[in-house]
Design an enzyme around this catalytic site. Structure first.
Site, short mmCIF file in Angstrom:
data_model
loop_
_atom_site.label_atom_id
_atom_site.label_comp_id
_atom_site.label_asym_id
_atom_site.label_seq_id
_atom_site.Cartn_x
_atom_site.Cartn_y
_atom_site.Cartn_z
N HIS A 63 16.50 61.06 41.53
CA HIS A 63 15.22 61.81 43.19
C HIS A 63 15.31 62.48 44.11
CE1 HIS A 63 18.05 59.19 45.17
NE2 HIS A 63 18.05 57.47 44.17
N LYS A 100 27.44 55.80 38.32
CA LYS A 100 26.09 55.80 39.80
C LYS A 100 26.81 55.72 40.66
CE LYS A 100 22.10 56.01 41.74
NZ LYS A 100 20.76 55.23 41.85
N HIS A 156 14.76 51.47 37.46
CA HIS A 156 15.54 50.28 38.00
C HIS A 156 14.53 48.56 36.94
CE1 HIS A 156 17.64 52.12 41.45
NE2 HIS A 156 16.69 51.97 41.44
N HIS A 159 15.89 57.48 35.11
CA HIS A 159 16.27 56.77 36.37
C HIS A 159 15.16 56.03 36.46
CE1 HIS A 159 18.44 56.72 40.80
NE2 HIS A 159 17.65 55.93 40.36
C1 NCD Z 1 15.54 50.95 44.75
C2 NCD Z 1 16.08 49.90 44.34
O1 NCD Z 1 15.05 49.45 45.02
O2 NCD Z 1 16.52 48.92 43.25
N1 NCD Z 1 15.30 51.32 45.78
C3 NCD Z 1 14.53 52.56 46.13
O3 NCD Z 1 13.82 52.72 46.66
N2 NCD Z 1 14.53 53.21 45.20
C4 NCD Z 1 16.98 51.49 45.09
C5 NCD Z 1 17.54 52.73 44.82
O4 NCD Z 1 17.25 54.08 43.55
O5 NCD Z 1 17.48 53.84 45.69
ZN ZN Z 2 16.39 54.15 41.74
#
Ligand code: NCD
Ligand code: ZN
Length: 349
Positions: A174, A100, A16, A14
């Site tokens: 998460h 997702k 970003h 997971h």
């Molecule tokens: C994530 C993001 O910034 O893209 N932020 C987070 O707090 N985890 C989005 C997400 O996974 O919820």
């Molecule tokens: Zn995330």
């Protein structure tokens, strides 16, 4: 005391990575540690079909050295309009591994998310039929207390969904609560969860330690210590249902240190080291390889990696910030503080 730990190279299930200049500044941290990562689709606009996912995958590879062995595993962003055809195309592509579900408004860049789950039924049926996993941001988006949103989502949305689609593979992403742990542990086959380093190492006191701490704010938000303990117990238990997903979510300092700071913690600079610290705290270092390198590929039906990495018990100081956008750096987890495990043989890509 263990001083060196050799484990199969881990994957991040997971992550970003953002896009453009931001992507180029963060991707190498992950590629140095992990062989593969499941890349979240919450760009602006989001990644909603295979063509966009493949174009994004190419931009990720272009941001890394040519000889990188890093393999980005792509995801699509489920919307009210995702068609069964879009799902079949994704399932036929080896580079797309999941879809997702962001409830609309739940978190950063989720405004295109699902507003009514019933509209997604045709897509979910097709995913179940084709073995395409559903990756879930598990929080309701109503006025429910922010600390209760995960439990409420499990009870009111996820449990019924898992029952309606008994063949659908589901990853609750998460996880932060004992409720999520219990749901995954006692649920039907085909249910799993990812766990972040922050939810193993911190509780909600860390949001307010000496003052408000914007760099500890992510969604789902940090919870009470008793929940952290339950999540730690699950991740380090050896159960095949829990695996590594950093949820590393970079944001420029100016959008974190502001009157309405956004959610997301950057941890890719220490994406395996922080877990070594957590597993050591739990006295379960011997379970790290299962959690970081075995359970994830087994769940997704992918081969385990063959290379190894070596972690050494040697504290290092995390930089206060890393370059990110022009004149707007990134503040990493543990900024200016130490982490007790170091990666000995980072790949220099
Ligand atoms: C994530 C993001 O910034 O893209 N932020 C987070 O707090 N985890 C989005 C997400 O996974 O919820
Ligand atoms: Zn995330």
């Amino acid at each position: 005391m263990t001083e060196r730990l050799v484990i199969i190279q881990p994957d991040d299930w997971h992550l970003h990575l953002r896009d453009g200049a931001a992507l180029a500044s963060v991707a190498p941290f992950t590629a140095r540690r992990f062989r593969r990562a499941v890349v979240m689709p919450n760009l602006r606009p989001p990644v909603t079909n295979t063509e966009q996912a493949l174009a994004y995958r190419q931009r990720i590879l272009d941001a890394l050295p040519r000889d990188t062995s890093f393999d980005p595993l792509m995801t699509l962003y489920l919307t009210d309009n995702t068609s069964p055809k879009v799902i079949s195309e994704a399932a036929a592509c080896e580079h797309v591994v999941g879809v997702k579900l962001y409830p609309a408004g739940a978190t950063t860049n989720s405004d295109f998310g699902v507003t009514r789950l019933d509209k997604t039924e045709p897509a979910l049926e097709q995913m179940a039929a084709l073995g395409m996993p559903l990756l879930v941001h598990g929080e309701v988006t109503d006025k429910t207390d922010v600390f209760e949103r995960e439990k409420r989502f499990i009870d009111s949305v996820l449990a019924p969904l898992a029952q309606r689609h008994p063949q659908l593979k589901i990853v609750l992403e998460h996880i932060t609560t004992s409720d999520a742990v219990a749901f995954v542990n006692t649920g039907r086959p085909g249910l799993a969860a990812t766990v972040t380093p922050q939810h193993l190492l911190m509780n909600r006191n860390d949001l307010f330690a000496g003052g408000v701490r914007p760099h500890h704010f992510c969604l789902p938000v940090l919870k009470h210590e008793r929940h952290r303990e339950a999540v730690m117990e699950a991740a380090t238990s050896g159960s095949a249902r829990f695996f590594l997903g950093t949820d590393s979510a970079p944001h420029a300092r100016s959008s974190k240190e502001t009157a309405c700071g956004c959610a997301g913690i950057f941890s890719a600079h220490a994406g395996i080291e922080l877990y070594a610290e957590a597993f050591e705290q739990a006295g379960r270092l011997e379970q790290l390889q299962k959690f970081a390198s075995e359970n994830g590929p087994d769940f997704y039906g992918l081969p385990r990696n063959t290379d190894t990495i070596t972690l050494v018990r040697e504290p290092w100081q995390v930089p206060v910030s890393y370059p990110f956008l022009d004149n707007d750096p990134l503040v990493p987890l543990r900024s200016g503080e130490t982490i007790s495990w170091r990666l000995e043989n980072p790949r220099h890509d």
